[in-house]
Scaffold this motif. Sequence first.
Motif, PDB file in Angstrom:
ATOM      1  N   THR A  73      48.355  29.474  28.379  1.00 49.63           N
ATOM      2  CA  THR A  73      47.461  30.524  27.163  1.00 49.63           C
ATOM      3  C   THR A  73      45.909  31.115  27.916  1.00 49.63           C
ATOM      4  N   PRO A  74      45.980  32.612  27.562  1.00 45.94           N
ATOM      5  CA  PRO A  74      45.083  32.851  28.579  1.00 45.94           C
ATOM      6  C   PRO A  74      43.664  32.734  28.241  1.00 45.94           C
ATOM      7  N   ALA A  75      42.994  32.422  29.029  1.00 44.96           N
ATOM      8  CA  ALA A  75      41.088  32.713  28.956  1.00 44.96           C
ATOM      9  C   ALA A  75      40.167  32.786  27.636  1.00 44.96           C
ATOM     10  N   HIS A  76      41.089  34.402  27.155  1.00 46.73           N
ATOM     11  CA  HIS A  76      40.713  34.827  25.930  1.00 46.73           C
ATOM     12  C   HIS A  76      40.998  34.319  23.747  1.00 46.73           C
ATOM     13  N   ALA A  77      42.392  34.266  24.836  1.00 50.33           N
ATOM     14  CA  ALA A  77      43.348  33.386  23.509  1.00 50.33           C
ATOM     15  C   ALA A  77      42.137  32.299  23.076  1.00 50.33           C
ATOM     16  N   LEU A  78      42.183  31.358  23.952  1.00 47.94           N
ATOM     17  CA  LEU A  78      41.585  30.651  23.349  1.00 47.94           C
ATOM     18  C   LEU A  78      40.118  30.099  23.496  1.00 47.94           C
ATOM     19  N   VAL A  79      39.634  31.103  23.350  1.00 46.87           N
ATOM     20  CA  VAL A  79      38.471  31.822  22.457  1.00 46.87           C
ATOM     21  C   VAL A  79      38.266  31.666  21.188  1.00 46.87           C
ATOM     22  N   ALA A  80      39.745  32.187  20.160  1.00 43.65           N
ATOM     23  CA  ALA A  80      40.268  33.123  19.421  1.00 43.65           C
ATOM     24  C   ALA A  80      40.706  30.972  18.873  1.00 43.65           C
ATOM     25  N   HIS A  81      41.496  30.044  19.848  1.00 44.11           N
ATOM     26  CA  HIS A  81      40.931  28.968  19.379  1.00 44.11           C
ATOM     27  C   HIS A  81      40.691  28.221  18.677  1.00 44.11           C
ATOM     28  N   GLY A  82      39.216  28.884  18.935  1.00 41.80           N
ATOM     29  CA  GLY A  82      38.014  27.222  18.759  1.00 41.80           C
ATOM     30  C   GLY A  82      37.592  26.968  20.087  1.00 41.80           C
ATOM     31  N   LEU A  83      37.508  28.003  21.523  1.00 39.51           N
ATOM     32  CA  LEU A  83      36.885  26.762  22.648  1.00 39.51           C
ATOM     33  C   LEU A  83      36.572  27.960  23.343  1.00 39.51           C
ATOM     34  N   VAL A 112      38.364  33.092  11.168  1.00 47.14           N
ATOM     35  CA  VAL A 112      37.954  32.414   9.820  1.00 47.14           C
ATOM     36  C   VAL A 112      36.733  33.028   9.075  1.00 47.14           C
ATOM     37  N   ALA A 113      37.598  32.525   7.854  1.00 45.34           N
ATOM     38  CA  ALA A 113      37.465  33.536   6.288  1.00 45.34           C
ATOM     39  C   ALA A 113      35.438  33.701   6.230  1.00 45.34           C
ATOM     40  N   ALA A 114      35.364  34.770   5.856  1.00 43.79           N
ATOM     41  CA  ALA A 114      33.383  34.884   5.657  1.00 43.79           C
ATOM     42  C   ALA A 114      32.448  33.954   5.412  1.00 43.79           C
ATOM     43  N   ASN A 115      32.960  33.545   4.108  1.00 41.38           N
ATOM     44  CA  ASN A 115      32.317  32.468   3.245  1.00 41.38           C
ATOM     45  C   ASN A 115      31.976  30.955   4.710  1.00 41.38           C
ATOM     46  N   ALA A 116      33.705  30.873   4.698  1.00 39.14           N
ATOM     47  CA  ALA A 116      33.555  29.157   5.317  1.00 39.14           C
ATOM     48  C   ALA A 116      32.835  29.422   7.090  1.00 39.14           C
ATOM     49  N   ARG A 117      32.724  30.680   7.133  1.00 41.14           N
ATOM     50  CA  ARG A 117      31.990  30.469   9.136  1.00 41.14           C
ATOM     51  C   ARG A 117      31.064  29.670   8.673  1.00 41.14           C
ATOM     52  N   PRO A 118      30.587  28.899   9.499  1.00 38.83           N
ATOM     53  CA  PRO A 118      29.335  27.852  10.177  1.00 38.83           C
ATOM     54  C   PRO A 118      28.086  28.751  10.775  1.00 38.83           C
ATOM     55  N   TRP A 119      29.092  29.458  11.571  1.00 40.97           N
ATOM     56  CA  TRP A 119      27.513  30.567  12.211  1.00 40.97           C
ATOM     57  C   TRP A 119      27.191  32.351  11.441  1.00 40.97           C
ATOM     58  N   THR A 120      26.546  32.235  11.312  1.00 38.08           N
ATOM     59  CA  THR A 120      26.396  33.613  11.281  1.00 38.08           C
ATOM     60  C   THR A 120      25.134  33.985  12.000  1.00 38.08           C
ATOM     61  N   ALA A 155      27.639  31.796  21.939  1.00 42.37           N
ATOM     62  CA  ALA A 155      29.256  30.620  21.910  1.00 42.37           C
ATOM     63  C   ALA A 155      29.565  30.731  20.651  1.00 42.37           C
ATOM     64  N   LEU A 156      28.530  29.955  20.355  1.00 46.61           N
ATOM     65  CA  LEU A 156      28.762  29.893  18.450  1.00 46.61           C
ATOM     66  C   LEU A 156      28.923  31.033  17.364  1.00 46.61           C
ATOM     67  N   MET A 157      28.899  32.067  18.113  1.00 42.45           N
ATOM     68  CA  MET A 157      29.159  33.229  17.393  1.00 42.45           C
ATOM     69  C   MET A 157      30.262  33.660  17.287  1.00 42.45           C
ATOM     70  N   THR A 158      31.685  32.374  17.874  1.00 49.60           N
ATOM     71  CA  THR A 158      33.413  32.142  18.046  1.00 49.60           C
ATOM     72  C   THR A 158      32.892  31.627  17.202  1.00 49.60           C
ATOM     73  N   GLN A 159      32.423  30.755  16.054  1.00 48.93           N
ATOM     74  CA  GLN A 159      33.008  29.755  15.203  1.00 48.93           C
ATOM     75  C   GLN A 159      33.745  28.210  16.309  1.00 48.93           C
ATOM     76  N   PRO A 160      33.011  28.136  17.352  1.00 48.60           N
ATOM     77  CA  PRO A 160      33.572  27.080  18.399  1.00 48.60           C
ATOM     78  C   PRO A 160      34.227  25.646  17.365  1.00 48.60           C
ATOM     79  N   LYS A 161      35.425  24.990  17.977  1.00 50.93           N
ATOM     80  CA  LYS A 161      35.522  24.135  17.457  1.00 50.93           C
ATOM     81  C   LYS A 161      35.273  23.020  18.496  1.00 50.93           C
ATOM     82  N   LEU A 162      34.878  23.384  19.797  1.00 45.68           N
ATOM     83  CA  LEU A 162      34.571  22.987  20.505  1.00 45.68           C
ATOM     84  C   LEU A 162      33.538  23.526  21.927  1.00 45.68           C
TER      85      LEU A 162
END
Length: 245
Positions: A73-83, A112-120, A155-162
């Motif tokens: 998986t390309p590094a940029h795609a991992l960001v979209a998965h939450g890394l 992530v749906a706009a109203n469910a984003r942990p980080w704004t 980094a948080l603005m990408t809504q990470p899981k990790l």
Amino acid sequence: MNVSPLLASRALCAGYGDFQALFGVDFEISPGEVVALIGANGAGKSTLLKTLTGLVPLRSGSVSFAGIDVSKTPAHALVAHGLAMVPEGRRLFRGMSVEDNLRVAADHARPVAANARPWTLERLYDLFPVLAERRRQAVETLSGGQQQMVAIGRALMTQPKLLLCDEISLGLAPKVILEIYEMLPVIRQAGTAILLVEQDVTLASRSSDRFYCMLEGRITLTARSADVTREQITQAYFGVKHEVG
Ligand SMILES: Nc1ncnc2c1ncn2[C@@H]1O[C@H](COP(=O)(O)OP(=O)(O)O)[C@@H](O)[C@H]1O
Ligand SMILES: [Mg+2]
């Protein structure tokens, strides 16, 4: 109860050209966990983070993140998965304002749906009020600690899981380090797991559930932070001295 890990490496080997930097690293972190990675300069901590995020290629072994094979998986795609990573030296976009640095990251976020984003932006400005005051300033005019807050915020603005943090306390005054470390429980409460590379062993074990120690490219200790003794850490950090004769 066994939670399957969010990120796991098995027998990971990696390096640069002829130089092998990592030897058979088994690492894992579960959803919502805070794990610290300690070790002397040159132990391979940054290389491990880069291999876990696909920036340094695997030579052998495996890395999976949220069920995805990182090596495929390309590094940029991992960001979209939450890394997300806060890299060594921050690597902010110079010449851009604080807010633009944060907004650019949002363009690459995990969907992530706009109203469910942990980080704004609002949430980040609540967390780091000084960034709200300086939102229109170019990032390079900020102090080192403020720049580190932007790097974490980005980094948080990408809504990470990790969130992987590579020596976020480096070069900062003790008071600023504490300010930044006080935010980690808040970040975890938003559901984000955190991997901290930290040189300060006391700070690392105080801030984490578990930790790993590396020496010369190998994991020499993994333990629950609350259980470990200083002697165990010292041995793992510097290597066990073998008695002669
Ligand atoms: N880009 C690179 N090219 C060649 N060797 C590197 C590179 N980056 C790091 N290394 C080497 O890999 C080893 C581990 O480095 P690093 O992962 O940066 O350690 P740490 O983050 O624990 O200080 C060191 O011996 C270092 O010199
Ligand atoms: Mg490093």
